[in-house]
Design a protein around this motif. Structure first.
Motif, short mmCIF file in Angstrom:
data_model
loop_
_atom_site.label_atom_id
_atom_site.label_comp_id
_atom_site.label_asym_id
_atom_site.label_seq_id
_atom_site.Cartn_x
_atom_site.Cartn_y
_atom_site.Cartn_z
N ALA A 169 14.29 -52.65 68.41
CA ALA A 169 13.09 -51.95 67.89
C ALA A 169 12.92 -50.64 68.32
CB ALA A 169 11.81 -52.84 68.46
N ALA A 170 13.69 -50.04 69.55
CA ALA A 170 13.56 -48.79 69.97
C ALA A 170 14.45 -47.79 69.20
CB ALA A 170 13.81 -48.75 71.43
N ILE A 171 15.27 -48.33 68.46
CA ILE A 171 16.17 -47.26 67.66
C ILE A 171 15.47 -46.52 66.72
CG2 ILE A 171 18.41 -47.29 66.16
CD1 ILE A 171 19.36 -49.75 67.33
N GLU A 172 15.85 -45.31 66.54
CA GLU A 172 15.09 -44.45 65.79
C GLU A 172 15.96 -43.69 64.63
OE1 GLU A 172 12.19 -42.13 66.70
OE2 GLU A 172 11.49 -43.72 68.37
N SER A 173 15.36 -43.45 63.53
CA SER A 173 15.66 -42.79 62.52
C SER A 173 16.38 -41.64 62.79
CB SER A 173 14.88 -42.65 61.31
OG SER A 173 13.67 -41.83 61.84
N ILE A 174 17.19 -41.13 61.81
CA ILE A 174 18.08 -39.80 62.23
C ILE A 174 17.31 -38.80 62.11
CG2 ILE A 174 19.85 -38.25 61.29
CD1 ILE A 174 21.07 -40.79 59.97
N LYS A 175 16.99 -38.01 62.98
CA LYS A 175 16.24 -36.61 63.09
C LYS A 175 16.25 -35.84 62.18
CE LYS A 175 13.87 -37.79 66.92
NZ LYS A 175 12.40 -38.37 66.86
N GLY A 176 15.27 -35.23 61.31
CA GLY A 176 15.12 -34.65 60.14
C GLY A 176 15.70 -35.15 58.94
N ALA A 177 16.11 -36.30 58.86
CA ALA A 177 16.87 -36.90 57.67
C ALA A 177 15.60 -37.12 56.83
CB ALA A 177 17.65 -38.01 57.76
N THR A 178 14.48 -37.47 57.38
CA THR A 178 13.19 -37.88 56.67
C THR A 178 12.11 -37.08 57.13
OG1 THR A 178 13.07 -39.97 57.61
CG2 THR A 178 14.09 -40.15 55.44
N ARG A 179 11.11 -37.12 56.27
CA ARG A 179 9.60 -36.34 56.49
C ARG A 179 9.30 -36.63 57.68
NH1 ARG A 179 4.69 -35.45 52.51
NH2 ARG A 179 3.89 -33.83 53.35
N PHE A 180 9.42 -38.02 57.78
CA PHE A 180 8.61 -38.66 59.14
C PHE A 180 9.52 -39.56 60.03
CE2 PHE A 180 4.95 -38.52 56.10
CZ PHE A 180 4.02 -37.90 57.04
N SER A 181 9.92 -39.08 61.07
CA SER A 181 10.90 -39.99 61.84
C SER A 181 10.36 -40.92 62.91
CB SER A 181 11.75 -38.93 62.77
OG SER A 181 12.44 -38.00 62.09
N GLY A 182 10.81 -42.00 62.96
CA GLY A 182 10.25 -42.83 63.87
C GLY A 182 11.28 -44.08 64.14
N PRO A 183 10.84 -45.09 64.76
CA PRO A 183 11.56 -46.45 64.90
C PRO A 183 11.95 -47.17 63.86
CG PRO A 183 9.56 -46.24 66.14
CD PRO A 183 9.38 -45.31 65.35
N ILE A 184 13.25 -47.75 63.72
CA ILE A 184 13.67 -48.33 62.43
C ILE A 184 13.02 -49.72 62.34
CG2 ILE A 184 15.56 -49.25 61.64
CD1 ILE A 184 16.05 -46.35 61.27
N LYS A 185 12.59 -49.95 60.82
CA LYS A 185 12.32 -51.27 60.70
C LYS A 185 13.10 -52.07 60.00
CE LYS A 185 8.06 -49.38 62.02
NZ LYS A 185 7.27 -49.14 60.89
N ILE A 186 13.36 -53.47 60.67
CA ILE A 186 14.27 -54.30 60.19
C ILE A 186 13.38 -55.55 60.28
CG2 ILE A 186 16.29 -55.70 60.63
CD1 ILE A 186 17.13 -52.97 59.99
N ALA A 187 13.28 -56.03 58.88
CA ALA A 187 12.54 -57.20 58.49
C ALA A 187 11.27 -57.23 59.29
CB ALA A 187 13.42 -58.33 58.63
N ASP A 188 10.49 -56.42 59.64
CA ASP A 188 9.31 -56.47 60.43
C ASP A 188 8.19 -57.31 59.87
OD1 ASP A 188 9.55 -53.98 58.47
OD2 ASP A 188 7.71 -53.39 59.39
N GLY A 189 7.43 -57.96 61.01
CA GLY A 189 6.70 -58.84 60.59
C GLY A 189 7.08 -60.18 60.22
N VAL A 190 8.41 -60.31 60.12
CA VAL A 190 9.10 -61.49 59.78
C VAL A 190 9.73 -61.90 61.06
CG1 VAL A 190 10.70 -62.67 58.37
CG2 VAL A 190 8.78 -61.26 57.27
N LEU A 191 11.07 -61.12 61.32
CA LEU A 191 11.96 -61.35 62.27
C LEU A 191 11.55 -61.27 63.83
CD1 LEU A 191 14.99 -62.20 62.85
CD2 LEU A 191 15.61 -59.55 62.50
N ASP A 192 10.83 -60.14 63.79
CA ASP A 192 10.21 -59.74 65.12
C ASP A 192 9.28 -61.09 65.58
OD1 ASP A 192 8.61 -58.86 63.28
OD2 ASP A 192 7.93 -57.04 64.33
N VAL A 193 8.47 -61.40 64.79
CA VAL A 193 7.60 -62.29 65.10
C VAL A 193 8.22 -63.85 65.32
CG1 VAL A 193 5.38 -63.72 64.00
CG2 VAL A 193 5.49 -61.16 63.58
N PHE A 194 9.10 -64.10 64.43
CA PHE A 194 9.67 -65.29 64.79
C PHE A 194 10.42 -65.47 66.09
CE2 PHE A 194 13.45 -68.29 64.73
CZ PHE A 194 12.69 -69.43 64.39
N ILE A 195 11.21 -64.09 66.45
CA ILE A 195 11.60 -64.17 67.59
C ILE A 195 10.68 -64.33 68.86
CG2 ILE A 195 13.07 -62.58 69.14
CD1 ILE A 195 14.72 -61.97 66.72
#
Length: 651
Positions: free
Chosen positions: A610-636
């Motif tokens: 959950a702490a892995i960040e997007s590539i700085k400057g690659a997109t207008r808004f940088s931030g933590p990478i989302k992977i099946a959020d609200g589904v996978l993280d909740v189940f774990i």
């Protein structure tokens, strides 16, 4: 990679549809090929043609040299070693013969008559007729025009991926005249190399338009009056040449709105001078963007004197005056030029306003108006929506679809790779076309753009899921294992946000179905279903963990892997966390105290993911990478409470 039951069933059907067994074609029944975009019509005949190692290529008079070169390349990719050329067709076809040409050539019309058909009569249309005859056969690629012939070659590229080409007749043409992409996002623009790859890709999906409109090009926006440096102008000329080779219209967009003085002839001349310089390097289609500006104030006193106090209606009148002058100049310079395209300041919804009324009344009817739908990022677009836009702007609009663009806050940490969906079949009756606004990441954008192009080509025959699978297969180079890995990844990036709180496509629907099934099996309490569900969960966890390495292994486009790098890194960690979660559930089910350790380690790795960040400057808004959020993280997070694991063994 251990495939789960859903993907296993999916890919057995894909492989069956995409290939035939390696036995003689004559022993095989003709099967309908899977083609994307879906053709307007396709009819199977009797028999099939195996290309083998030697074919005869017949070029009709006037056939485009670059299209012929593409056909040669396609044949070589299909394993053809010897290509003999001829000017005419023999009475007896002892080998496969490939005829390439447009319908104005007599040899093409005669060849089509052998299959009882004629060339499609629509702009960009084509006909493919394949006729099996003994050990040979005739495959005719016939275009209504040069663009149609090029599209026929792209369909032929898909047909030769089978071991045998069935006897068939394909009649095909686009539903919408304009289909493609607009590089109109904020943030890091594509590189020239990205654009070149994208133009090559657009050709494969029968798109015909690319609009160059990066918000960060200073010479197209903040410094629009200034001439391009010679080096940049040369690069744009090279891109335009690549577009022509791919039968894609390269449209140059300029954004003068933040500083233009509508009443000043010098600014009109500056626009025309800019376009003239670009015309000199082979660009002949132009666009004026007036989006994301204010009309509450004028940029110069002259506009107040000419149009009155600032406001919506006055802005519409002023903009129409400028655009009409530019359109007239384009026609004076080149009577065959394509119409000017513009995006208005009110570019979304179709509500009647003074601004839209002014444009409708004063804007030259030849000018094409873009519209983003019922909102900036609309959750759906219907035929009544488009009809309302036609009425509001006084012409059929060109849809600027803000999907899969990821330059707004709700997309932070996301790649948008759900299928292109919730656009109503039949929209072609009320739109002049569709342009997708893609992501800052060019290669991942192709997943959605494949759907946009397929919908624009044949909206009534469009199948979102099957086209989505085809996009994965193309990125994977046809490799089934890599295709499955990509679809596993796409599922974790399925959410499609809007500017509001509710997404218009849900997150990770396939993974969620599995995780919900595990919850239900555990809740029922029966031992056998419970153990089966945990085993299936373990298989899905393996899929998630292994998919990134498969995607990086070489069959998938390298640009896709690089531009998706942090997402693949995070996915692998989330997969590992799910593996540990499955192990914890299995241990808990057996009454083992080891469950506590598994769950604790899963929690630790999930936090790292959950702490892995997007590539700085690659997109207008940088931030933590989302992977099946609200589904996978909740189940774990919930898993440790699904089975009591502190009981003694056998309890």
């Amino acid at each position: 990679m251990r495939h789960n039951r859903i993907f296993g069933a999916l890919f057995s059907s894909i492989v069956a549809a995409a290939s035939v067994a390696a036995s003689a074609a004559s022993a095989q029944p003709a099967t309908l090929p899977a083609l994307f975009p879906a053709p307007t019509s396709i009819t199977l005949g009797d028999g099939a043609i195996t290309l083998g190692s030697s074919v005869v290529l017949v070029a009709a008079p006037g056939a485009d040299a670059e299209t012929l070169a593409l056909v040669r390349k396609i044949l070589a990719s299909a394993g053809v070693k010897t290509i003999t050329t001829a000017r005419r067709l023999p009475a007896l076809l002892d080998r496969p013969h490939i005829l390439v040409g447009t319908g104005d050539a007599a040899i093409v019309r005669d060849a089509l008559a052998r299959s009882g058909t004629t060339v499609d009569g629509n702009a960009e249309g084509y006909t493919i007729a394949s006729l099996a005859q003994g050990s040979g056969g005739l495959i005719t690629l016939a275009g209504h025009d040069g663009d149609g012939l090029f599209h026929a070659a792209q369909t032929f590229r898909q047909l030769v991926q089978r071991s045998a080409i069935p006897a068939l007749v394909i009649q095909d043409h686009p539903a919408m005249p304009i289909r493609g992409t607009i590089e109109g996002f904020y943030g890091a623009p594509w590189t020239m190399a990205d654009r070149t790859k994208h133009l090559d890709f657009l050709a494969t999906v029968k798109a015909n338009t690319y609009v160059y409109s990066p918000k960060d090009d200073p010479y197209a926006r903040d410094r629009w009056r200034e001439a391009y440096p010679a080096a940049t102008l040369a690069e744009l000329g090279t891109l335009a040449a690549t577009a022509r080779r791919n039968h894609v219209d390269f449209v140059y967009a300029i954004s003068p709105g933040p500083s233009v003085c509508f009443s000043d002839p010098a600014d009109t001349q500056a626009l025309e001078r800019k376009f003239e310089a670009l015309r000199g390097i082979g660009i002949h289609s132009f666009y004026v963007a007036l989006d994301d500006i204010e009309y509450a104030k004028w940029n110069c006193e002259g506009d107040k004197a000419a149009f009155g106090p600032s406001g919506a209606e006055a802005a519409g009148v002023a903009q129409a005056k400028l655009l009409n002058a530019v359109q007239a100049n384009l026609l004076a310079r080149d009577p065959a030029s394509r119409p000017l395209i513009m995006v208005p300041t009110e570019y979304y919804d179709a509500k009647e306003t003074p601004y839209k009324a002014a444009l409708r009344k004063h804007l030259d009817p030849r000018v094409v108006v873009q519209w983003t739908g019922t909102d900036v990022v609309p959750p759906a677009i219907s035929i009544p929506d488009a009809k309302a836009a036609t009425k509001a702007f006084g012409r059929k609009t060109l849809l600027w679809d803000n999907y899969p663009v990821n330059d707004y806050a709700q997309t932070t940490g996301r790649l948008l790779m759900a299928p292109y969906a919730r656009r109503e079949a039949g929209l072609s009756s009320e739109l002049t076309g569709i342009l997708s606004n893609p992501m800052n990441q060019e290669a991942p954008s192709r997943v959605a753009v494949t759907g946009v192009a397929a919908f624009g080509w044949n909206d009534k025959g469009y199948d979102a899921q099957r086209t989505w699978h085809a996009a994965a297969r193309d990125l994977a180079g046809g490799d089934a294992r890599a295709t499955a890995a990509l679809l596993t990844f796409f599922d974790t990036q399925h959410i499609a946000p809007t500017f509001g709180s509710q997404p218009w496509q849900e997150q990770a629907p396939r993974l969620k179905a599995v995780l919900d099934g595990v919850r239900e099996a555990l809740a029922d309490g029966d031992a056998a279903p419970r153990r089966a569900a945990i085993a299936e969960l373990s298989g899905w966890a393996d899929d998630l963990t292994n998919a990134p390495d498969i995607i990086r292994s070489g069959t998938v486009d390298p640009g896709f892997a690089e531009q998706s790098r942090p997402w693949l890194d995070a996915m692998q960690k989330w997969g590992r966390a799910l593996q540990l979660t499955a192990a914890g559930l299995d241990a808990a089910d057996r009454g083992s105290a080891a469950a506590r350790g598994y769950f604790a380690e899963a929690k630790r790795i999930a936090a790292e993911a959950a702490a892995i960040e997007s590539i700085k400057g690659a997109t207008r808004f940088s931030g933590p990478i989302k992977i099946a959020d609200g589904v996978l993280d909740v189940f774990i997070a919930d898993a440790p409470g699904l089975i009591a694991f502190d009981r003694p063994a056998g309890g």
